[in-house]
Write an enzyme that holds these catalytic residues in place. Structure first.
Site, PDB file in Angstrom:
ATOM      1  N   ASP A  14     -34.683   1.479 -16.757  1.00 12.22           N
ATOM      2  CA  ASP A  14     -35.487   0.990 -15.630  1.00 12.22           C
ATOM      3  C   ASP A  14     -36.216   1.845 -14.718  1.00 12.22           C
ATOM      4  O   ASP A  14     -36.372   1.314 -13.583  1.00 12.22           O
ATOM      5  CB  ASP A  14     -34.201   0.108 -14.862  1.00 12.22           C
ATOM      6  CG  ASP A  14     -33.242  -0.699 -15.491  1.00 12.22           C
ATOM      7  OD1 ASP A  14     -33.497  -1.391 -16.269  1.00 12.22           O
ATOM      8  OD2 ASP A  14     -31.946  -0.424 -15.363  1.00 12.22           O
ATOM      9  N   HIS A  44     -38.188  -4.741 -21.136  1.00  9.67           N
ATOM     10  CA  HIS A  44     -39.323  -4.120 -20.686  1.00  9.67           C
ATOM     11  C   HIS A  44     -40.325  -4.999 -19.793  1.00  9.67           C
ATOM     12  O   HIS A  44     -40.439  -6.072 -20.545  1.00  9.67           O
ATOM     13  CB  HIS A  44     -40.373  -3.463 -21.834  1.00  9.67           C
ATOM     14  CG  HIS A  44     -39.788  -2.373 -22.376  1.00  9.67           C
ATOM     15  ND1 HIS A  44     -40.332  -1.733 -23.555  1.00  9.67           N
ATOM     16  CD2 HIS A  44     -38.723  -1.698 -22.106  1.00  9.67           C
ATOM     17  CE1 HIS A  44     -39.619  -0.542 -23.740  1.00  9.67           C
ATOM     18  NE2 HIS A  44     -38.425  -0.593 -22.875  1.00  9.67           N
TER      19      HIS A  44
END
Ligand code: IMP
Ligand code: MG
Length: 333
Positions: A14, A44
């Protein structure tokens, strides 16, 4: 001859790798984009043409018309893969560019059931069957892409020929690595950049290693280093809200803490990152909170410039030849 650029996470995933890889893919310098590890536990986020896209397994090359490879070290849940293909196709992208290594392993429904039953509660996994699938791989009982006739007939199997200029897209991050993370609170694959060589090239072919981090730390999933009490801190809650710290894959709220510079420096040194991009400086500015941990002490700064300078100086003082960039823009570096 292959020349590889590797983008990977320096933290717990992240970090904004999707943004960096998509900007590099858009540069036109690469003829292939490859994933080397993990499965659809990843998430993503990519902005293109003013639209936001979310993928889990398929590399971001497909957004830019570049062949996109899912490598031998990846694991694939077939129905989820096809759903992602459908999603990309209906958004107008050429999914014939997506190829999968014949050596990649298949995540079975029983792996997902096993993950949910035995791991997800106490380890906070993504419940995607990742650990049971890699366990089967290590136990030599796994099913590979090349073993499934229907998959081979669909034309997705990669011929194992690499491009000349390849961009390797990491998943998860340094501190989730099987060997370097806070075991057993880790994922099941090699998240460090050397893992990219499993795509079929030598470490000598790597020309650039780009590590991605954030100006504060976040953690999705269980980890004693990120206690639940972090949720009770008002400042950290402010960062979580301003930074939209919710998982792309699971929707779970991420635990947030101030940047741990000791860990970041260690991750840079072990991985050999020659460029580091620190994302979300804008979130600290919006929150007006400028703090980090260094030498196990919490340090506070007057503004973002003082904090950036401190980070730069301390990474340099460790004699790491690293370019450092700070980003304040969610869509580009
Ligand atoms: P698994 O990969 O689903 O087995 O999950 C193991 C640990 O890695 C859990 O703490 C997950 O929250 C974490 N994890 C796995 N993939 C990601 C990711 O892409 N971003 C952030 N955390 C992840
Ligand atoms: Mg991600």
């Amino acid at each position: 001859m292959t020349d590889a650029t590797i983008v990977f996470g320096l933290a717990w995933g992240d970090e904004g790798k999707g943004k960096v890889t998509s900007q590099l893919a858009a540069s036109g310098k690469f003829d292939m984009v490859c994933r080397w590890a993990g499965g659809n536990n990843a998430g993503h986020t990519i902005y293109k043409g003013g639209k936001k896209y979310k993928t889990h397994l398929i590399p971001s090359g497909v957004f830019y018309g570049i062949p996109s490879i899912i490598g031998p070290g990846c694991v694939i849940h077939w129905d989820s893969f096809l759903d992602e293909i459908e999603y990309l196709k209906s958004s107008g992208f050429d999914t014939s560019l997506v190829k999968i290594s014949p050596r990649a392993h298949i995540v079975l429904d029983e792996h997902i059931e096993d993950d949910i039953r035995n791991l997800s509660n106490h380890l906070g996994t993504t419940s995607k069957g990742i650990a049971p699938c890699y366990a089967a791989k290590a136990f030599r009982s796994g099913l590979r892409v090349e073993d499934v006739k229907e998959i081979k007939e669909m034309g997705f199997v990669w011929d194992e020929i690499l491009g000349e200029k390849i961009l390797c897209e990491g998943a998860q991050g340094f501190w989730l690595d099987m060997d370097w993370g806070n075991y057993p609170y880790v994922t099941s694959s090699t998240t460090l950049p050397y893992g990219a060589c499993s795509l079929g090239f030598s470490p000598k072919d790597v020309s650039s290693i780009i590590g991605i981090a954030k100006m504060y730390d976040t953690r999705s999933g269980e980890d004693p280093d990120f206690p639940i009490s972090l949720f009770e801190n008002e400042e950290l809650e402010k960062l979580a809200n301003l930074g939209s710290e919710f998982g792309v894959t699971t929707g779970r709220r991420r635990k947030v803490n101030y940047l741990n510079l000791d860990k970041l420096i260690k991750a840079i040194r072990v991985s050999g990152a020659d460029s580091v991009i620190l994302n979300k400086a804008d979130i600290l500015e919006k929150a007006n909170i400028f703090k980090l941990f260094h030498n196990n002490e919490l340090k506070q700064f007057k503004n973002i410039e003082f904090m950036k300078r401190y980070i730069r100086n301390n990474i340099w003082s460790y004699d790491i030849k690293t370019n450092i960039r700070f980003s304040s823009n969610p869509e580009k570096i």
